[in-house]
Motif scaffolding. Structure first.
Motif, PDB file in Angstrom:
ATOM      1  N   GLN A  34      68.088  17.445  27.003  1.00 35.25           N
ATOM      2  CA  GLN A  34      67.527  18.763  26.700  1.00 35.25           C
ATOM      3  C   GLN A  34      67.490  19.628  27.956  1.00 35.25           C
ATOM      4  N   GLU A  35      67.193  19.020  29.101  1.00 30.61           N
ATOM      5  CA  GLU A  35      67.200  19.779  30.357  1.00 30.61           C
ATOM      6  C   GLU A  35      68.605  20.303  30.646  1.00 30.61           C
ATOM      7  N   GLY A  36      69.604  19.455  30.462  1.00 30.58           N
ATOM      8  CA  GLY A  36      70.990  19.906  30.620  1.00 30.58           C
ATOM      9  C   GLY A  36      71.327  20.993  29.610  1.00 30.58           C
ATOM     10  N   GLY A  37      70.794  20.864  28.410  1.00 28.80           N
ATOM     11  CA  GLY A  37      71.002  21.874  27.378  1.00 28.80           C
ATOM     12  C   GLY A  37      70.377  23.206  27.750  1.00 28.80           C
ATOM     13  N   ARG A  38      69.220  23.176  28.415  1.00 29.81           N
ATOM     14  CA  ARG A  38      68.580  24.423  28.846  1.00 29.81           C
ATOM     15  C   ARG A  38      69.443  25.143  29.876  1.00 29.81           C
ATOM     16  N   LYS A  39      70.057  24.374  30.760  1.00 30.59           N
ATOM     17  CA  LYS A  39      70.963  24.998  31.744  1.00 30.59           C
ATOM     18  C   LYS A  39      72.168  25.617  31.048  1.00 30.59           C
ATOM     19  N   TRP A  40      72.709  24.916  30.077  1.00 31.59           N
ATOM     20  CA  TRP A  40      73.864  25.426  29.345  1.00 31.59           C
ATOM     21  C   TRP A  40      73.460  26.657  28.528  1.00 31.59           C
ATOM     22  N   ARG A  41      72.251  26.617  27.989  1.00 28.88           N
ATOM     23  CA  ARG A  41      71.754  27.748  27.208  1.00 28.88           C
ATOM     24  C   ARG A  41      71.649  28.995  28.068  1.00 28.88           C
ATOM     25  N   ARG A  42      71.147  28.848  29.290  1.00 27.57           N
ATOM     26  CA  ARG A  42      71.075  29.996  30.195  1.00 27.57           C
ATOM     27  C   ARG A  42      72.472  30.565  30.425  1.00 27.57           C
ATOM     28  N   PHE A  43      73.457  29.678  30.514  1.00 32.34           N
ATOM     29  CA  PHE A  43      74.844  30.123  30.668  1.00 32.34           C
ATOM     30  C   PHE A  43      75.301  30.891  29.433  1.00 32.34           C
ATOM     31  N   LEU A  44      74.975  30.375  28.239  1.00 30.63           N
ATOM     32  CA  LEU A  44      75.385  31.040  26.997  1.00 30.63           C
ATOM     33  C   LEU A  44      74.721  32.405  26.838  1.00 30.63           C
ATOM     34  N   GLU A  45      73.477  32.510  27.266  1.00 34.76           N
ATOM     35  CA  GLU A  45      72.730  33.745  27.073  1.00 34.76           C
ATOM     36  C   GLU A  45      72.998  34.780  28.154  1.00 34.76           C
ATOM     37  N   ARG A  46      73.691  34.380  29.199  1.00 34.54           N
ATOM     38  CA  ARG A  46      73.946  35.319  30.285  1.00 34.54           C
ATOM     39  C   ARG A  46      74.711  36.516  29.737  1.00 34.54           C
ATOM     40  N   GLY A  47      74.187  37.669  29.994  1.00 35.71           N
ATOM     41  CA  GLY A  47      74.795  38.870  29.456  1.00 35.71           C
ATOM     42  C   GLY A  47      75.015  39.905  30.531  1.00 35.71           C
ATOM     43  N   PRO A  48      75.377  41.100  30.118  1.00 40.22           N
ATOM     44  CA  PRO A  48      75.732  42.131  31.081  1.00 40.22           C
ATOM     45  C   PRO A  48      74.607  42.546  32.005  1.00 40.22           C
ATOM     46  N   LYS A  49      73.352  42.374  31.593  1.00 37.69           N
ATOM     47  CA  LYS A  49      72.246  42.806  32.441  1.00 37.69           C
ATOM     48  C   LYS A  49      71.827  41.743  33.445  1.00 37.69           C
TER      49      LYS A  49
END
Length: 134
Positions: free
Chosen positions: A105-120
Motif C-alpha cells: 500500500q505504501e508503494g501504491g501511495r507513491k504510484w498514486r501520487r505519480f498518477l495524480e500529478r497534474g499540470p499544477k
C-alpha cells in the motif's frame, strides 16, 4: 606509461562528454516541460504558434484575442482532465487496497501520487493530497 596517459585522457574526455550530454539533455527537457505546463495553464498560449508562423504585428493583434480564448478553454479542459484522473485514481486504489499488504500500500501511495500529478504540480509547490482515507 605514455599509453596509460592516453587511456586516461580518453576516459576523461568520455566522462566529460557523458556529464555534459546529461546536463544539456536535462536542461532541454526542463525547458520543454516548463513550456508545456504554461500551455496547460493557459499562459502564453499561442505565442509559440505566432512565432512559428512568423506572424506580422497586424496578424498578432488580430490573432491574440482568439488564441487567448482558446487558451482559456484548453486550461479548463486540463483542469477537468485532472479532476477526472484524480477520481479514477481514488476508485482504483479503493478497489485494490484490500488485496495489498501495508508495504504494498505504501508503494501504491507513491504510484498514486505519480498518477495524480497534474499540470499544477511543480517542483516548487506540489499540491498535497490526503491519502489516509485508503
Amino acid at each position: 606509461m605514455q599509453k596509460f596517459k592516453v587511456i586516461l585522457v580518453v576516459l576523461g574526455l568520455l566522462l566529460v562528454g557523458f556529464v555534459g550530454g546529461f546536463l544539456t539533455n536535462r536542461y532541454l527537457v526542463e525547458q520543454k516541460v516548463r513550456h508545456f505546463r504554461q500551455l496547460e495553464r493557459g499562459q502564453n498560449f499561442g505565442d509559440f504558434f505566432l512565432e512559428k508562423i512568423a506572424a506580422t504585428e497586424e496578424q498578432q493583434a488580430e490573432l491574440r484575442p482568439v488564441l487567448k480564448t482558446f487558451g482559456e478553454r484548453f486550461h479548463e479542459l486540463g483542469q477537468q482532465h485532472q479532476q477526472e484522473r484524480s477520481v479514477l485514481a481514488d476508485s482504483l486504489f479503493t478497489t485494490i487496497n484490500p488485496f495489498l499488504t501495508e508495504k504494498q500500500q505504501e508503494g501504491g501511495r507513491k504510484w498514486r501520487r505519480f498518477l495524480e500529478r497534474g499540470p499544477k504540480k511543480t517542483k516548487e509547490g506540489k499540491q498535497k493530497t490526503d491519502h489516509s482515507k485508503n
